[in-house]
Design an enzyme around this catalytic site. Structure first.
Site, PDB file in Angstrom:
ATOM      1  N   HIS A  60      -0.691   4.896   9.535  1.00 49.17           N
ATOM      2  CA  HIS A  60       0.657   5.232   9.362  1.00 49.17           C
ATOM      3  C   HIS A  60       0.619   6.606  10.318  1.00 49.17           C
ATOM      4  O   HIS A  60       0.870   7.613   9.897  1.00 49.17           O
ATOM      5  CB  HIS A  60       1.405   5.554   8.359  1.00 49.17           C
ATOM      6  CG  HIS A  60       1.225   4.043   7.525  1.00 49.17           C
ATOM      7  ND1 HIS A  60       0.021   3.678   6.859  1.00 49.17           N
ATOM      8  CD2 HIS A  60       2.233   3.267   7.214  1.00 49.17           C
ATOM      9  CE1 HIS A  60       0.534   2.501   6.240  1.00 49.17           C
ATOM     10  NE2 HIS A  60       1.591   2.143   6.377  1.00 49.17           N
ATOM     11  N   GLU A  96       5.520  -5.259   8.353  1.00 51.36           N
ATOM     12  CA  GLU A  96       3.997  -5.114   7.836  1.00 51.36           C
ATOM     13  C   GLU A  96       3.419  -6.484   7.619  1.00 51.36           C
ATOM     14  O   GLU A  96       2.166  -6.836   7.422  1.00 51.36           O
ATOM     15  CB  GLU A  96       3.860  -4.092   6.754  1.00 51.36           C
ATOM     16  CG  GLU A  96       4.019  -2.788   7.139  1.00 51.36           C
ATOM     17  CD  GLU A  96       3.625  -1.742   6.309  1.00 51.36           C
ATOM     18  OE1 GLU A  96       3.603  -0.500   6.598  1.00 51.36           O
ATOM     19  OE2 GLU A  96       3.741  -1.898   4.914  1.00 51.36           O
ATOM     20  N   HIS A 100      10.738  -3.760   2.816  1.00 52.77           N
ATOM     21  CA  HIS A 100      11.141  -2.528   2.615  1.00 52.77           C
ATOM     22  C   HIS A 100      11.756  -1.853   4.000  1.00 52.77           C
ATOM     23  O   HIS A 100      11.437  -2.531   5.029  1.00 52.77           O
ATOM     24  CB  HIS A 100      10.165  -1.452   1.990  1.00 52.77           C
ATOM     25  CG  HIS A 100       8.999  -1.295   2.839  1.00 52.77           C
ATOM     26  ND1 HIS A 100       8.025  -2.681   3.353  1.00 52.77           N
ATOM     27  CD2 HIS A 100       8.203  -0.223   3.376  1.00 52.77           C
ATOM     28  CE1 HIS A 100       7.243  -1.821   4.053  1.00 52.77           C
ATOM     29  NE2 HIS A 100       7.068  -0.695   4.067  1.00 52.77           N
ATOM     30  N   HIS A 125       0.718  -1.306   0.024  1.00 54.87           N
ATOM     31  CA  HIS A 125      -0.170   0.047   0.005  1.00 54.87           C
ATOM     32  C   HIS A 125       0.796   1.563   0.003  1.00 54.87           C
ATOM     33  O   HIS A 125       0.567   2.075   0.630  1.00 54.87           O
ATOM     34  CB  HIS A 125      -0.926   0.007   0.928  1.00 54.87           C
ATOM     35  CG  HIS A 125      -0.482  -0.263   2.627  1.00 54.87           C
ATOM     36  ND1 HIS A 125      -1.031  -0.972   3.584  1.00 54.87           N
ATOM     37  CD2 HIS A 125       0.706   0.422   3.067  1.00 54.87           C
ATOM     38  CE1 HIS A 125       0.028  -0.825   4.518  1.00 54.87           C
ATOM     39  NE2 HIS A 125       0.838  -0.011   4.324  1.00 54.87           N
TER      40      HIS A 125
END
Ligand SMILES: [Fe+2]
Lengths: 131, 280
Positions: B59, B240, B193, B12
């Site tokens: 976030h 995540e 990431h 996302h």
């Protein structure tokens, strides 16, 4: 008993754990305030004065003024909170991430385009630096 | 009764949302990424779900450091997109499904999963970028969405095992809802990431491919992977991926993978995307 931190030996990485979250509380809450347009405006008009409204450490304030993201993270900042700061500056995650690696923006972008930083040599502190 | 018909996972990345909003999807940098979702958009049009339980993480938008819920379910009538520092994304308001949201909360809390119930919140790129990827640019989202937020920002996030088990409990909850509904469960975020420090830009293609394989064939084993493996191998933000296990737990063990896509990079991130269909 101290908290167990199995991630302490991962190089170039600060996990936002209980200790960092406590240290960075006001820095991160300052960043959150920048989600409001009027606060962004006030901050831009006089950064120092805006920062002085927050009970942050001198080191945290100076790191913000210098836009030194590695220093902010060492002072307890979390990247998703710091995102409010670089977004206020009109900058992207790519820009912020590149600034922390010591690479130029272009070199960082090229590294990503050629598949990113390899995990080889980057799993444990003290490994010879790869990729 | 409500049926879970399909599961979707996707990264996302906020830059994907920006590329859509600023009309950059045809640029060379972005073309290969959006090509991977062409099948998905057509597939969505055929599936016509009534509601999506959308697992994502906030976030630092709806939740700041004041309150950090590990699992939070959105039970409001609607959710506005967050202003993440550059103004809200120009996407439709997200319409919720309070009756089903509360039903899931009541059911899984009694099954030992202590959810936080949220009646007012905004939703950030974690929720709106997957919707944009799967529906494209629309005037109105074509179905209801129940936001399900997982803390993966402040360490420790819930374990993979906990997420997987929660998914199973959510499955029971949805299947016991007394209305004929076509429900999808989505898990978002990842793949590898790292957005901070000298190791920023880490991508681990091998880890990601293995994760995709095991998600399909060996979810039980994959659920046992400890946090440190995510951090070391997939980067500090790669953690995540535990959210994908909630989706997987909610699907049947023998759910069929009908689409898989993997692409590097989107900004700092390896993009992974899978669609499962339930067999019954
Ligand atoms: Fe995310």
């Amino acid at each position: 008993m101290a908290l167990v931190k199995p991630y302490a030996d991962v190089p170039g990485t600060t996990v936002f754990d209980a200790d960092m979250a406590r240290r960075g509380y006001h820095l991160n809450q300052f960043c959150m305030s920048l989600m409001k347009a009027e606060n962004r405006q006030r901050f831009k008009a006089n950064e120092r004065a805006y920062l002085d409204e927050w009970p942050m450490s001198t080191e945290q304030k100076e790191a913000v003024l210098a836009r030194d993201y590695n220093r902010m993270i060492a002072a307890g900042g979390n990247i998703y909170f710091l995102a409010k700061l670089f977004s206020t500056d009109g900058q992207s995650f790519e820009y912020a991430a590149a600034s922390m690696t010591g690479l130029s923006r272009e070199d960082y972008r090229n590294m990503m385009l050629s598949g990113g930083r390899s995990p080889e040599g980057n799993r444990y502190k003290g490994e010879r630096k790869g990729g | 009764m409500a049926r879970i018909t399909a599961g979707v996972t996707t990264s996302h990345v906020p830059a994907i949302g920006a590329a859509i909003d600023l009309g950059k999807t045809g640029e060379d940098y972005w073309k290969p990424l959006f090509a991977g979702y062409e099948f998905s958009k057509k597939w969505m049009k055929r599936q016509k779900p009534d509601v999506i339980l959308l697992v994502y993480n906030d976030h630092a938008c709806a939740f700041d450091m004041k309150i950090i819920p590990t699992f939070a379910i959105g039970c409001a009538e609607e959710f506005q997109p967050s202003d993440e520092g550059w103004g809200p994304r120009p996407v439709p308001v997200v319409r919720g499904y309070p009756e089903l949201g509360w039903h899931i909360a009541q059911s899984v809390i009694q099954d030992d999963f202590d959810l936080t119930i949220i009646n007012e919140m905004t939703v950030d790129h974690g929720l709106t970028v997957p919707l944009s990827l799967m529906f494209g640019q629309v005037g109105e989202w074509p179905c209801r969405v129940i936001p399900f937020a997982v803390n993966v920002v402040v360490y420790p996030p819930p374990s993979g095992q906990r997420c997987y088990n929660l998914g199973k409990s959510i499955r029971k909850a949805i299947q016991s809802f007394d209305r004929d509904l076509n429900v999808q469960v989505w898990g978002t975020g990842g793949m590898s990431h790292q957005l901070q420090g000298a190791r920023a830009g880490l991508i681990n293609r091998e880890f990601d491919q293995r994760f995709l394989d095991r998600l399909r064939n060996d979810a039980e084993g994959l659920a046992k992977m400890p946090h440190i493996d995510y951090v070391r191998e997939a980067g500090s933000e790669g953690i995540e991926l535990v959210m994908w296990l909630i989706m997987r737990g909610a699907l049947n063990p023998d759910a069929k993978e009908v689409h898989r896509f993997y692409h590097v990079p989107a900004s700092n991130t390896a993009v992974g995307h899978v669609i499962y269909e339930n067999s019954d």
